[in-house]
Design a protein around this motif. Structure first.
Motif: not given
Lengths: 1008, 344
Positions: A478-479, A484-485, A501-505, A511-513
């Motif tokens: 959730e965080i 991402a927003k 980096w966080l999203i990549g990890e 998977p959608k974002i």
């Protein structure tokens, strides 16, 4: 003030302009200022004329203007010849200003400067000490190499000057000469050695300063002056105190063994850091053999304590670092209060003090926990102070106080000072990682901050959240979505990079974002910051590996953009990633592992204090503040495993002794110990350190007398629990032994004596308690108490020497001549004595036994050293004008051989007669006796009278309390003898000594 | 220790320099200016700045930076404390310490600095001693000096320098002998939004103005000395006497000095009637046209209460020994807000 005060100001209209002009010439354009420049020359011309006039007032005016030029940093060197002529002016202010000029320009005009030298040489012989001193100051400040021999000579002479002020200046001159010509080092060290012996408080600080600059490694020069420096310390001026304390800290770390319990440090850093120091101490003590602190080590710790109350922040800090580096850990606590008090001073002082507290609070948070609120930040604090306070608050955070702290941090986050708000967010992150109970709370709080209006706050939160999430992956989808927003709104590069980096990890968890984010980033790639571009590349690579269906094209597009980027780092990274993730012929085996490489589990970053590794620098130093080794930083050595010979610090008397016994110092020390430890030769040889504690313990064990054993047990347990005992270790050990001895002797006597013995025994236990408390008292009382203590110790050693060398006692006369003997004291009274070095009462006890021994005649000798130190019995203020001082003349007492003689000097400081001075009511412990002086009918105003009295202290250090009365008043006073004063000096041959020793041993076994 | 001193005003001009060892070029201050620029605000300039060959230690007071140049390791507080002492001395000499005053009195300033340090090590820092060496300028003395050609510089070693009481000169004479003591307490506090106290402490000082002839020996005792547990003293106070009897015994310096300062974390306020709680009210209005601040601001309070030491500390008596005259004695109490902040 008024323009009259400095007449040159009257013409300053023109003067100012020309000066400005000169500045202009030197900096801006030479062309326009030319006219002014020439008038400047003219002005100097008129200065020259003024200097050559025969009116002092004109000369003074000229000199004042010249000093004004120097102060502004203008060149006045061309006036040198005109100025130097006035060096011998009768007018003292002209002279002083000429000195200022000379010191400034002599280096540039060496030949001309030589003209002034003879004036100074003459002034060095002036009867006025101020003139001698200032001549030396200037002479040594003229940096002209050719006069080095003259300077050397002047320093040598000044170091023997009668005026301590001149000697102080000599100490300063040492450093000047040393920096001018380091070749002189050896000769200068000789002068330093001489000045270190100086007893004036005025000199002490300056010579230690010279020592630190010229020969800080010659620690051997300090040995003999160590005790003196410790005792003088309180009376030295404040700047000298700082220098001396720092030097003595280094000294202590080379000469004493560590007072820290093993494992302390480990536990300090380990998980148990919430445990208080005391707990640890007790725990380790039970396991360990008791540690005995060298009395000299104790002396330093004790004598610096009052300086914590100094008004000078540098002195307080110096004492604080001394306690930190050399005192037992349980005692270092007392410095916290004083350091916290310093936080009230100027911002610069706060800055340094807070830095030092930051370092301390990492290792021992317990020290500052009670003062937590003193580190709360005020909105008016400068940012650097705020961040340091925050640092300390973080170090002090624990489960108990974290909720209070977090509430406080909330206020800080709202601060107008954004830099500080950002630092607070970092701090919250650190608390979250350190204290697991609050990790979630902190994380939630930080997430709330993501919607803060201020971008810096949001950015910092993102960075910290990233670090926190890294520690507990898997559960925070959730965080991540929320963050991402944020990419749409936030512009701070670090924050954007962190989110990517966080999203990549976590790309498989969102998977959608993730692919959508990559799409957006591909669009804005070219306008992003380099830091962000690198993370976009990373994100692309990770998505390519996990979700190539959706992101293959996007990634390739990004890789193409990267390939032609302006920054070579980005081009390199792009090439690297392409080779790794896109399988082709060239890439070989490595691309097989691409997924493992990119999506490996990464260790979470450690959030730790920037002060963590600062403690390897001595606290309070410049190097500590900068966290770099500064030029000239002197390393604090580690504690030695085994203490170097402590006898090197014994003073004078030892040197006399050396003449008689050619054996080395160490051997002397050894034999000295043998004397006290009689029976256990083995133990002696094995136990090289001066651990008299264990000796006494084993001795009593040998005797097997339960009562005795109880006593010593009590002692040693006391030792481990309370600080003051360890200091008295040596003494009380000695004391125990003596009583032990006495008891064993008494056993040999008839039964009727037994009762008395019992009595004595109980007294002994009393006295050991008493003693420890007395030492505690004296810790505040630096001068009067400590000195006799150390003296008595050295005296003890001499005594032994004397005993050993009965047959060639001729050198003694030399010794004797140094002393002021009282009339009634015979030089040496031959008394038949069975045991050496026993106090009078003990001798009497043993007289019956004497028959059995062969005729060993022991002479009661004169003391080798009688201190002139007096103790205050009654202060004139509390005595309504009657003052009384006492001292121990160290003579056999004429009132009874069990008594210790005491001389009391009474002074009348009032303007009336004081009548009928006498001793009133006595409150003596059981067994103690006192022979009073005859009442004094009257004492005239300003009059003084010395009377003798005797007290039988029963071989203990119990206090004799009594009343000193006049016609109208009674004052309660008391006398407590230092242990050393209870001993009687005797002389005996080594042979006799051995015999006595044997006898003692025999008696012990008989008693057994 | 201290190599050189530069005085820099707020616009970045070096208006005075003094060197105690060989001359250090003033270009070393460029590093300082850089740091100053980075810090944006004067009070955020780091007090310690490393440069390739030197270290710059500075204090900022009266809108002047006092920058000391150091070459080797030295306890930074040593230098900082000394620089503050320099400022205090200037203030004592000239009444105020400002750029114009220093420029006007540059010769006295130079002479004083010359006495304060020798080869960079403090020599005479006691105001009383310095004033004997170099007399502070007064209008009368200036006039006399201009006429007679006499000087401001004494030619005898100040007596205090060698005695056991270096802070007092001998031969002090007054026609009116008086000793005044001010007990001043400042309350430092942080009050939170809801009005509850987060921290509160008292910082107290006893400032003295003693004008007594000869060598008076004073004792000052308190009704409730137990209140004082964290104290620091002027060097004149006999520490042992305080330890044993809780009496301040001292031979005072001549003139104004701070006898003692103390620190209290908790104190007794006595009884407060819960029906009538004491309260202070005030309103705050923003300047017309100013935008509302992002966050609620912190408010700094100032107040003064005359004739009361909030901790309850009371002087019992002052006695003088060693001199025969009867001095006039006075004691004044005051409580003020120190750093008193209310968070809103």
């Amino acid at each position: 003030m008024s323009s009259n005060s400095f007449p040159y100001n009257e013409q300053s209209g023109g003067g100012e302009a020309t000066e400005l002009g000169q500045e202009a010439t030197s900096t801006i354009s030479p062309s326009g200022a030319f006219g002014l420049f020439s008038s400047d020359l003219k002005k100097n011309e008129d200065l020259k004329q003024m200097l050559e006039s025969n009116k002092d007032s004109a000369k003074l005016d000229a000199m004042k203007r010249i000093v004004g030029m120097i102060a502004k940093g203008k060149n006045a060197s061309e006036l040198f010849p005109a100025v130097v002529k006035n060096v011998a002016s009768k007018n003292i202010e002209i002279k002083k200003l000429v000195y200022v000029y000379l010191v400034r320009y002599a280096e540039e005009q060496q030949d001309l400067a030589l003209l002034s030298i003879s004036t100074f040489q003459r002034a060095l012989k002036d009867p006025n000490q101020l003139i001698r001193a200032s001549a030396l100051r200037v002479l040594s400040s003229i940096r002209v190499p050719i006069i080095v021999p003259i300077m050397m000579l002047a320093i040598k002479e000044a170091s023997a000057d009668l005026s301590p002020y001149v000697r102080k200046n000599a100490a300063h001159a040492i450093q000047k000469l040393y920096s001018l010509d380091p070749e002189q080092k050896e000769m200068l060290i000789e002068v330093i050695e001489k000045l270190l012996k100086d007893k004036s408080t005025l000199v002490a600080g300056s010579v230690v300063m010279a020592f630190e600059e010229v020969c800080p490694d010659r620690i051997d020069l300090i040995h003999k002056n160590y005790r003196k420096l410790c005792n003088l310390l309180v009376d030295v001026e404040e700047w000298g105190q700082v220098v001396i304390i720092h030097m003595l800290t280094r000294y202590a770390r080379t000469q004493f063994v560590s007072p820290w319990k093993e494992g302390d440090e480990l536990e300090d850093n380990g998980k148990n850091f919430y445990e208080s120091d005391d707990d640890q101490k007790e725990k380790t003590d039970k396991k360990k053999k008791p540690y005995t602190m060298d009395p000299d080590h104790r002396l330093l710790i004790r004598n610096t304590k009052p300086l914590l109350q100094s008004r000078n922040a540098a002195v307080v800090m110096a004492v604080a670092q001394l306690y930190w580096h050399i005192s037992p850990k349980s005692e270092a606590g007392i410095i916290s209060k004083s350091l916290v008090r310093l936080l009230r001073s100027n911002r610069e002082v706060q800055y340094i003090v807070l830095q030092n507290i930051a370092t301390m609070s990492i290792q021992r948070k317990g020290m500052f926990e009670p003062y937590l609120k003193s580190f709360y930040v005020r909105s008016t604090d400068p940012t650097m102070i705020k961040t340091l306070k925050l640092e300390i608050l973080t170090n002090l955070a624990n489960e108990a106080n974290i909720s209070t702290l977090l509430r406080e941090f909330q206020t800080y986050v709202k601060s107008q000072d954004k830099q500080f708000a950002a630092a607070t967010i970092q701090t919250i992150g650190r608390c979250a990682t350190n204290i697991l109970e609050v990790t979630d709370t902190c994380l939630n709080g930080l997430v709330c901050l993501l919607s803060n209006r201020d971008e810096i706050v949001v950015a910092e939160s993102v960075v910290v959240i990233k670090k926190l999430l890294q520690m507990q992956p898997a559960q925070h989808g959730e965080i991540i979505k929320h963050m991402a927003k944020l990419l749409d709104s936030i512009t701070v590069p670090v924050a954007r990079a962190s989110i990517l980096w966080l999203i990549g990890e976590n790309c498989e968890r969102v998977p959608k974002i993730a692919p959508d984010v990559l799409r957006k980033m591909a669009k804005s790639f070219t306008s992003e910051d380099d830091l962000v571009k690198l993370q976009i590349l990373n994100l692309g690579a990770k998505l390519y590996l996990t979700n190539s269906k959706q992101t293959k094209l996007l990634t390739q597009y990004i890789l193409n953009l990267g390939k032609y980027d302006q920054n070579y780092d980005i081009r390199d990274r792009t090439r690297f990633i392409r080779q790794l993730i896109v399988p082709n012929v060239k890439s070989g085996a490595l691309s097989k592992y691409a997924k493992k490489i990119f999506l490996a589990q990464k260790p979470a970053p450690l959030l730790e204090s920037p002060f963590k590794d600062r403690d390897h620098f001595q606290l309070g130093t410049l190097s500590h503040t900068l966290n770099i080794k500064a030029t000239g930083y002197l390393e604090l050595s580690n504690w030695p495993e085994v203490a170097p010979d402590p006898s090197v610090r014994n003073v004078e008397v030892i040197e006399l002794a050396k003449e008689w016994t050619p054996a080395g110092k160490a051997k002397q020390e050894n034999s000295a110990k043998k004397f006290y430890s009689e029976s256990e030769e083995e133990e002696d040889s094995s136990d090289s350190s001066s651990d008299s504690e264990s000796e006494s313990g084993s001795e009593s064990g040998e005797q097997g007398e339960s009562g005795e054993e109880g006593d010593s047990n009590e002692d040693s347990s006391e030792d481990s629990s309370s600080e003051q005992d360890s200091e008295s270790g040596r003494e009380s050990g000695l004391e125990n032994k003596r009583t032990a001895k006495r008891n064993s002797k008494a056993k040999g006597k008839s039964d009727s004596e037994d009762g008395e013995k019992e009595n004595e025994k109980s007294k002994t236990s009393d006295s050991s308690n008493d003693e420890s408390s007395s030492i505690e008292d004296s810790s505040s009382d630096s001068e009067s108490e400590s000195e006799p203590e150390s003296e008595s110790e050295s005296r003890r050693v001499t005594k032994e020497k004397e005993k050993k060398t009965k047959q060639d006692r001729t050198p003694l006369t030399k010794d004797v001549s140094l002393l002021d003997l009282d009339d009634f004291n015979p030089v040496s009274t031959p008394v038949a004595l069975p045991t050496p070095a026993l106090s009078p009462s003990l001798m009497a006890d043993l007289e019956g036994l004497h028959l059995s021994t062969s005729s060993s005649v022991i002479s009661v000798s004169t003391p080798a050293f009688v201190p002139t130190k007096t103790h205050v019995l009654l202060h004139r203020m509390s005595g309504k004008g009657l003052a009384a001082h006492y001292f121990f003349p160290r003579q056999p007492c004429i009132f009874g051989d069990k008594m210790v003689s005491i001389q009391i000097t009474l002074n009348n400081t009032t303007d009336r007669k004081i009548e009928n001075i006498h001793i009133g009511e006595k409150k003596l412990p059981i067994g103690m006796k006192m022979h009073v002086f005859n009442p004094i009918d009257s004492l005239e105003p300003e009059g003084s009278i010395t009377v003798s009295m005797g007290i039988d202290f029963c071989d203990s250090t119990q206090t004799a309390s009594f009343q000193l009365c006049t016609k109208d008043d009674c004052f309660n006073v008391n006398i407590q003898p230092p242990v050393g004063e209870l001993l009687l000096p005797v002389a005996m041959s080594e042979k006799d000594f051995k015999k006595e020793q044997g006898l003692q041993l025999k008696l012990c076994t008989v008693g057994h | 220790m201290i190599h050189s001193l530069f005085l820099i005003n707020s616009s970045g001009d070096i208006f005075l320099e003094k060197h105690w060892k060989s001359v250090v070029s003033r270009s070393v201050c460029d590093y300082f200016f850089e740091a100053q620029e980075r810090a944006t605000e004067a009070e955020n300039v780091p007090p310690v700045i490393p440069t390739p060959h030197h270290y710059l230690l500075s204090v900022y007071r009266h809108k002047i930076f006092f920058v000391a140049v150091i070459q080797t390791e030295v306890p930074p507080l040593f230098v900082i404390e000394f620089l503050h002492r320099v400022v205090d001395t200037f203030q004592d000499y000239f009444g105020v310490c400002s750029e114009p005053v220093i420029k006007d009195n540059v010769v006295v300033v130079y002479e004083v600095l010359e006495e304060m340090l020798d080869n960079g090590f403090p020599l005479a820092t006691e105001s009383n001693i310095l004033k004997e060496l170099i007399k502070p300028p007064t209008i009368l003395r200036t006039v006399v000096n201009t006429i007679t050609g006499s000087t401001n510089v004494g030619d005898q070693l100040p007596t205090g320098q060698l005695s056991v009481v270096p802070w007092r000169r001998t031969g002090v004479k007054y026609t009116n002998n008086e000793a005044y003591f001010d007990v001043i307490e400042e309350i430092d506090a942080i009050i939170d939004k809801s009005g509850s106290t987060i921290t509160a402490e008292i910082q107290g000082v006893i400032d003295a103005c003693v004008k007594l002839t000869g060598m008076p020996d004073l004792t000052l005792s308190f009704m409730n000395p137990r209140l004082l547990d964290d104290v620091s003293f002027h060097p004149c106070v006999r520490f042992k006497r305080w330890e044993s009897e809780r009496i301040l015994s001292f031979i005072p310096p001549d003139g104004n000095f701070r006898l003692l300062s103390y620190h209290m974390l908790s104190w007794d306020v006595g009884k407060i009637n819960p029906q009538k709680l004491p309260s202070l009210k005030g309103t705050m209005s923003l300047q017309a046209g100013a935008s509302k601040p992002d966050e609620n601001p912190t408010i700094n309070l100032q107040f003064k209460i005359q004739q009361l030491a909030i901790s309850g500390l009371k002087v019992n008596r002052l006695d003088m020994y060693g001199e025969k005259y009867k001095p006039f004695k006075g004691i004044k109490y005051m409580t003020k807000a120190g750093k008193f902040q209310v968070r809103t």
